[in-house]
Write an enzyme that holds these catalytic residues in place. Structure first.
Site, PDB file in Angstrom:
ATOM      1  N   ASP A 260      20.688  12.820   7.457  1.00 16.08           N
ATOM      2  CA  ASP A 260      20.045  13.486   8.240  1.00 16.08           C
ATOM      3  C   ASP A 260      20.414  15.061   8.304  1.00 16.08           C
ATOM      4  O   ASP A 260      21.366  15.352   7.394  1.00 16.08           O
ATOM      5  CB  ASP A 260      20.596  13.021   9.788  1.00 16.08           C
ATOM      6  CG  ASP A 260      19.820  13.493  10.884  1.00 16.08           C
ATOM      7  OD1 ASP A 260      18.878  14.140  10.785  1.00 16.08           O
ATOM      8  OD2 ASP A 260      19.902  12.875  11.961  1.00 16.08           O
ATOM      9  N   TRP A 261      19.913  15.937   9.094  1.00 22.02           N
ATOM     10  CA  TRP A 261      19.939  17.239   8.589  1.00 22.02           C
ATOM     11  C   TRP A 261      21.285  17.671   8.891  1.00 22.02           C
ATOM     12  O   TRP A 261      21.833  17.847  10.217  1.00 22.02           O
ATOM     13  CB  TRP A 261      18.691  18.085   9.553  1.00 22.02           C
ATOM     14  CG  TRP A 261      17.518  18.328   8.511  1.00 22.02           C
ATOM     15  CD1 TRP A 261      16.916  19.462   8.352  1.00 22.02           C
ATOM     16  CD2 TRP A 261      16.660  17.400   8.071  1.00 22.02           C
ATOM     17  NE1 TRP A 261      15.802  19.176   7.618  1.00 22.02           N
ATOM     18  CE2 TRP A 261      15.944  17.955   7.384  1.00 22.02           C
ATOM     19  CE3 TRP A 261      16.910  16.012   7.842  1.00 22.02           C
ATOM     20  CZ2 TRP A 261      14.737  17.247   6.564  1.00 22.02           C
ATOM     21  CZ3 TRP A 261      15.960  15.184   7.052  1.00 22.02           C
ATOM     22  CH2 TRP A 261      14.887  15.932   6.521  1.00 22.02           C
TER      23      TRP A 261
END
Ligand code: BGC
Length: 721
Positions: A260-261
């Site tokens: 995930d970012w």
């Protein structure tokens, strides 16, 4: 007999011929990939496994390997943003179809709708040259307050799995990779990037992992996004158990794990424990964990070169199935066919919660005037929610839909009714007071409602109030809506409450004092048309709730056991496997609206429930049959739900568990023969001590139901030792 033999033999030959052709193709592809890897420098490999911009990672131009591109998100292909910041790139060609949100898709209880959704996403991604779509998102709706409940599907692992398989297949049918997210146990937004979720292995295997497993093994998902949180002490982006042991080794996942970012925390642990690509929000990219630090870790021997090669090999494998695939489709964006798909999904997702006065469907000929009241009647829901925001080509609001379906014969007037002043980007202090009613707007609405034949109240939440990044504080309807509802329904006996939201709310008071309640969602580009068609009876509602609506928040497991949001950044999932209806059933807590609930404009009776045998053993298939008759005057779709209950189990089992379902269309007066299969192996529980699945011998009940609390027929069967 002979003919049968020949047919079977040809089928076998065909099947195995095909399988080996497929295998040969895979072997050839792997050889090609190994050859490419041999030509690459370590530096080139490292460039491929971390972001080089917000939504891409580098290719190797000298070897004709393109950049790998991705985009959000679950409700439609996100608009183009600038390469290095989140601002819009201000394109004029990226307006997309806004598709119904995750819980709306789940409410269709129709895997064909999830497939339709996927095809639209895939086609629009191609038109935008995106190789990976960061969708679908289907974490289990464990805690009703979770800000992303609307993005996710349901509280049930089987329903989630059946939908996820088809969403993935739909997206990937267009040679675009699905990215199933967020792996795993990312069930709250509050403290999501620091919380350690403690989940015992049984609950993980039975509740939180099955839909991911189904999407990988049956949907063949090409990518998985690791979650922000820790699971049992380890960040999901460096969780050896989750990524290496379960996902890659046990499930045989061949694709790519993407972080995930900004969800990576260490270089060596993430690289060795299964993460393949690091993504994030801002540079300098060469400083990221999977950039220079990883190069150094490889050189110093902390991360083997073969581990890097494996990551690159997975990425190339993914590319040969997507951007570098043969016959790659061109794609198309916001076409009439996509609008039709959005309409179909929306019209199957709307749930009729109450119709006690039989006010619905509205008989247009008798209606001369309609008051449409509420901020949500004119609000659009496409944007908001970060990665789940869509720049919609168009979006039909409720007011527009009602005007288009009733406007020729009735006068339609609008009053705002309440102010939706909550903003996701404001602090709690700045948002204070947003739950208060606005008496001036209420008075206006009441004055209008007194003069019309019908009042349609459009309330609920919006994309600011339910959003990534925060959870709701309580389950009350926001913006003082209750006061508005009470005031309007007191003056107009023909008031219809339409609630637009993506997660459970406490609706006791509304339910007590209103006879007609319709649940809509953040329902996509065609939301208003689908809603108006349900109100008019052009569409007979067939949506069923994908999660329980509790009487009060404290009835829900995480609140009841005080495990939300956790102490000292630790959320201990003490309820174990008793999530959603499994909890309410087992603890004998009555919800307001149960899982699987929803009314129709017709009625169905169930008869003749039977299993094809009385006794089964491990590995068998149980064929369940029954008859469903439409006893009303209009055609309708029924969702037949099959739950299993183990009698006298030696371990804790939920009161019932969904094991199969089917949505069927039945004409008035007709009877449909319904048949569904259940694998005996799917009746297993996960034994926490033996660390394996056990199919318990003994008596089981099978419940044919119209909702999790409306059991229509019961039968029993035996599993032998
Ligand atoms: C979200 C992801 C999303 C990513 C990129 C993250 O904050 O959790 O679901 O895909 O951002 O926008």
């Amino acid at each position: 007999m002979r003919i049968k033999y020949i047919i079977v033999s040809v089928a076998v030959l065909f099947l195995f011929g095909n399988v080996s052709a497929q295998n040969k193709k895979e072997v050839a592809l792997q050889a090609k990939i190994s050859n490419i890897i041999k030509k690459m420098t370590l530096e080139e490999k490292i460039e491929m496994i971390h972001g080089n911009a917000l939504f891409s990672s580098a290719g190797v131009p000298r070897l004709s390997i393109p950049e790998l591109t991705c985009d959000d998100g679950p409700l439609g292909v996100r608009e183009e943003i600038k390469r290095f910041d989140w601002a819009s790139a201000n394109w004029t060609t990226d307006s997309a179809t806004f598709l119904p949100n995750g819980s709306a898709i789940a409410a269709t209880w129709n895997p064909a709708m999830a497939h339709k959704y996927g095809v639209v996403i895939g086609e629009e991604a191609n038109a935008r040259k995106k190789n990976i779509m960061l969708a679908p998102a289907f974490n289990i709706c464990r805690m009703p307050l979770c800000g992303r409940t609307y993005e996710y599907y349901s509280e049930d692992p089987y329903l989630n799995g059946q939908l996820a398989i088809q969403s993935v297949k739909g997206i990937q049918s267009q040679h675009v990779a699905a990215c199933i997210k967020h792996f795993a146990a990312n069930n709250q937004e509050l403290n999501r990037d620091s919380v350690n979720t403690l989940v015992d292995e049984r609950a993980l295997r039975e509740i939180y992992l099955p839909a991911f497993k189904a999407a990988v093994q049956q949907g063949n998902a090409y990518t998985v996004m690791s979650a922000y949180n820790k699971l049992n002490g380890y960040w999901c982006s460096e969780n050896d158990f989750l990524l290496n042991k379960v996902l890659k080794n046990e499930w045989g996942f061949k694709g790519v794990v993407i972080s995930d970012w900004g969800g990576v925390h260490h270089t060596v642990a993430a690289a060795n424990n299964g993460l393949d690509i690091e993504m994030g929000s801002s540079g300098p990219y060469e400083q990221w964990y999977f950039a220079k630090p990883l190069l150094e870790a490889v050189k110093s021997g902390q991360v083997p070169v073969r581990t890097i090669d494996d990551k690159v090999s997975r990425i190339l494998w993914l590319m040969y199935h997507t951007s570098m695939s043969t016959n790659h489709p061109k794609g198309s964006i916001a076409t009439p066919a996509h609008a039709k798909a959005a309409y179909d999904i929306a019209s199957e997702s709307i749930v009729l919660l109450k119709n006690d006065a039989h006010l619905l469907p509205l008989k247009a000929v008798n209606i001369k005037s309609i008051a449409v009241i509420g901020d949500n009647a004119t609000r659009t829901f496409a944007s908001g929610g970060y990665g789940a925001g869509v720049k919609a080509k168009y979006e039909i609001t409720a007011l527009e839909g009602i005007r288009s379906r009733f406007g020729k014969t009735a006068e339609i007037k609008f009053a705002q009714g309440y102010k939706a002043s909550y903003s996701a980007s404001k602090t709690d202090a700045q948002n204070a007071g947003s739950d208060q009613p606005d008496q001036t707007l209420i008075n206006e609405a009441v004055t209008l409602a007194k003069t019309t034949d019908i009042a349609i109240l459009c309330v609920g939440s919006n994309r600011e109030y339910e959003s990534e990044g925060h959870d709701r504080k309580n389950l009350d309807l926001p913006f003082g809506e209750r006061a508005l509802v009470n005031a309007v329904s007191a003056v107009n006996p023909n008031t219809i409450i339409v609630i637009m939201a993506g997660a459970p709310y406490v609706l006791n008071e509304i339910d007590k004092s209103n006879h007609t309640i319709v649940w809509s969602w953040f329902n996509g580009s065609e939301a208003g048309n689908a809603l108006a068609d349900v109100l008019k009876g052009v569409v007979n509602p067939s949506g069923r709730l994908p999660f329980t609506f509790p009487v009060s928040l404290k009835d829900s497991p995480a609140s009841g056991l005080n495990t939300y949001p956790g102490n000292n950044m630790t959320a201990d999932y003490k309820e174990g496997i008793l999530v959603g209806y499994r909890w309410y059933d087992t603890k004998n807590i009555n919800p307001l609206y149960c899982f699987g609930y929803g009314l129709s404009y017709t009625n169905f009776t169930y008869t003749d429930l039977a299993t094809n045998k009385k006794a089964y053993k491990k590995g068998d298939k149980i064929t369940v049959s029954l008859k469903v008759k439409n006893t009303g005057a209009v055609a309708g779709k029924e969702v037949v739900q099959l739950y299993i209950s183990k009698l006298n189990s030696s371990v804790l089992r939920p009161g019932k568990e969904l094991k199969a379902f089917k949505k069927i269309m039945v004409a008035p007066g007709e009877t449909a023969a319904v048949s569904m299969n259940i694998d005996v192996n799917d009746l297993a529980y996960f034994d926490i001590k033996l660390r394996k699945w056990i199919v318990e011998p003994g008596q089981y009940k099978i419940l044919a139901a119209s909702s999790s609390k409306d059991i229509r027929q019961m039968a029993s069967f035996h599993i032998s030792r």
